[in-house]
Design an enzyme around this catalytic site. Structure first.
Site, PDB file in Angstrom:
ATOM      1  N   CYS A   1       1.628  -7.049  -2.127  1.00 35.98           N
ATOM      2  CA  CYS A   1       1.032  -6.276  -3.226  1.00 35.98           C
ATOM      3  C   CYS A   1       1.484  -4.820  -3.224  1.00 35.98           C
ATOM      4  O   CYS A   1       1.099  -4.047  -4.107  1.00 35.98           O
ATOM      5  CB  CYS A   1      -0.483  -6.284  -3.099  1.00 35.98           C
ATOM      6  SG  CYS A   1      -1.162  -7.896  -3.315  1.00 35.98           S
ATOM      7  N   ASP A   2       2.231  -4.420  -2.198  1.00 36.24           N
ATOM      8  CA  ASP A   2       2.575  -3.017  -2.040  1.00 36.24           C
ATOM      9  C   ASP A   2       3.763  -2.639  -2.928  1.00 36.24           C
ATOM     10  O   ASP A   2       4.781  -3.337  -2.933  1.00 36.24           O
ATOM     11  CB  ASP A   2       2.933  -2.785  -0.568  1.00 36.24           C
ATOM     12  CG  ASP A   2       2.880  -1.330  -0.207  1.00 36.24           C
ATOM     13  OD1 ASP A   2       3.493  -0.523  -0.919  1.00 36.24           O
ATOM     14  OD2 ASP A   2       2.212  -1.006   0.781  1.00 36.24           O
TER      15      ASP A   2
END
Ligand SMILES: Cc1ncc(COP(=O)(O)O)c(C=O)c1O
Length: 377
Positions: free
Chosen positions: A329-330
């Site tokens: 998700c980064d």
């Protein structure tokens, strides 16, 4: 995927394709071609007189990879107790191990000394004090700063000292009861500029003579790692680099000087191919985004330092420029901002060659994604 991509060795490619066809292993995983590791090892140190090769374990510490390296008689360069334990498990004796990390943890130093390792690099008074206490009488070599121009992964800022300071450190080490035996440097990893080594050898010779004037007779010059591999472009080959290094070594140093080489990337890089899956596609503004299940955190960390990989898909879709991102998700998890790839479908395989070095060794389980398995073929 029927044609052999330009950047991949044909035998390695055939084995990879065969493995994928025959196996039900779930991607992502890293395939390592054993024959390619052996082939690369056979090329290294061949053209440099009086050379001993020490594999830099950090590049790929997989135990089966280390076993191949050990069977071919190489030494090992390590920096931690974890790397030491891998070598201990496969029975590598202490006299084949050196450690060129100039700042060592107490725990590693203690374990290395207990194991019998005697060769340690340093570049500060504090490290001399530490080694005088925990590794009394050890054979030590000083890390010199050298140019890193043309290296895609520079290593000159964190470690190394200039000539005068290095000479003073050798004297300090001797006065503290250590055995100063040599000099080391690193021209930077993925170095495509042979001039870096030539310049570094010149510098080392100046230091060598200064040490001699202080009554210190050195015997070993460690020229570090740095040999490049093919990612997206061709690079200078090992024989050409070594011929140039050898020429300057012969001009500057006598025949009895022992040369150490510490390659990491060149031993294992070409042998590795990541096998992953396209997990998503999106159009964001005027950019095409491609999401795959190997990213910055679980294998392709070097992409953020500038290493550019080649991506191979079986698709006959239209060629487009993609921003390629990993599965987490980064938003830091972007491995390429302009990769040209024929448009694949979500669910297609994606292969990433030249992935044998500094991939799995950097990987974490951030966001719960497993570290890809290494499989030797
Ligand atoms: C001390 C030392 N030796 C050897 C190497 C291996 O370098 P390369 O993988 O560029 O051959 C490294 C890489 O970081 C290193 O720090």
């Amino acid at each position: 995927m029927e044609i052999v991509p330009e950047m991949v060795d044909k035998n390695t490619w055939d084995k990879v394709i065969n493995y994928i066809a025959m196996s039900d292993e779930q991607p992502p995983y890293l395939l390592m071609d054993k024959e390619m590791i052996r082939e690369k090892i056979s090329q290294i140190g061949r053209t440099i007189r009086n050379a001993k090769v020490f594999y830099a374990v950090k590049a790929n510490p997989d135990i089966e990879v280390c076993r191949i390296v050990a069977e071919l008689g190489l030494g090992f360069e390590i920096a931690s107790e974890g790397e030491l334990r891998i070598l201990a498990q496969i029975g590598v004796s202490a006299d084949r191990i050196i450690t060129s990390n100039p700042i060592k943890t107490f725990r590693f130093l203690e374990e290395a000394v207990r194991y019998g390792v005697t060769y340690f690099a340093f570049d500060s008074n504090a490290e001399v004090d530490k080694m005088a206490r925990y590794a009394p009488g050890a054979s030590v070599y000083v890390r010199l700063t050298v140019p890193n121009e043309g290296s895609e992964w520079p290593l000159s800022k964190k470690f190394g000292v200039e000539i005068e300071e290095a000479a003073a450190l050798l004297v300090y080490a001797r006065d503290k009861g250590l055995n100063p035996v040599g000099i080391t440097f690193h021209v930077g990893s993925q170095c495509n500029n042979p001039y870096n080594w030539q310049h570094a050898v010149d510098k080392a010779k100046e230091l060598w003579d200064m040490a001699e004037a202080e009554g210190i007779k050195l015997k070993m010059l460690d020229i570090g790692g740095g040999y490049p591999i093919k990612y997206t472009k061709n690079v200078v080959d090992i024989a050409t680099i070594e011929t140039k290094i050898d020429k300057v070594l012969r001009q500057k140093f006598s025949d009895d000087v022992q040369i150490f080489i510490e390659p990491g990337r060149a031993v294992v890089g070409d042998a590795g191919v990541f096998v992953g899956t396209v997990i998503g596609k999106a159009r964001r503004g005027d950019e095409n985004w491609l999401y795959i299940d190997v990213g910055v955190f679980n294998g392709l960390m070097e992409s953020i330092g500038g290493i550019k990989y080649t991506y191979i898909v079986g698709s006959r879709g239209e060629e487009k420029t993609w921003t390629v991102a990993g599965p987490s998700c980064d938003s830091f998890d972007v491995i390429d901002k302009e990769a040209t790839i024929a448009e694949p479908e979500v669910g297609n395989r994606i292969l990433i060659p030249s992935a044998g070095a500094y991939t799995i060794s950097y990987a974490s389980e951030f966001n719960g994604f497993s570290i890809p398995k290494t499989i030797l073929i």
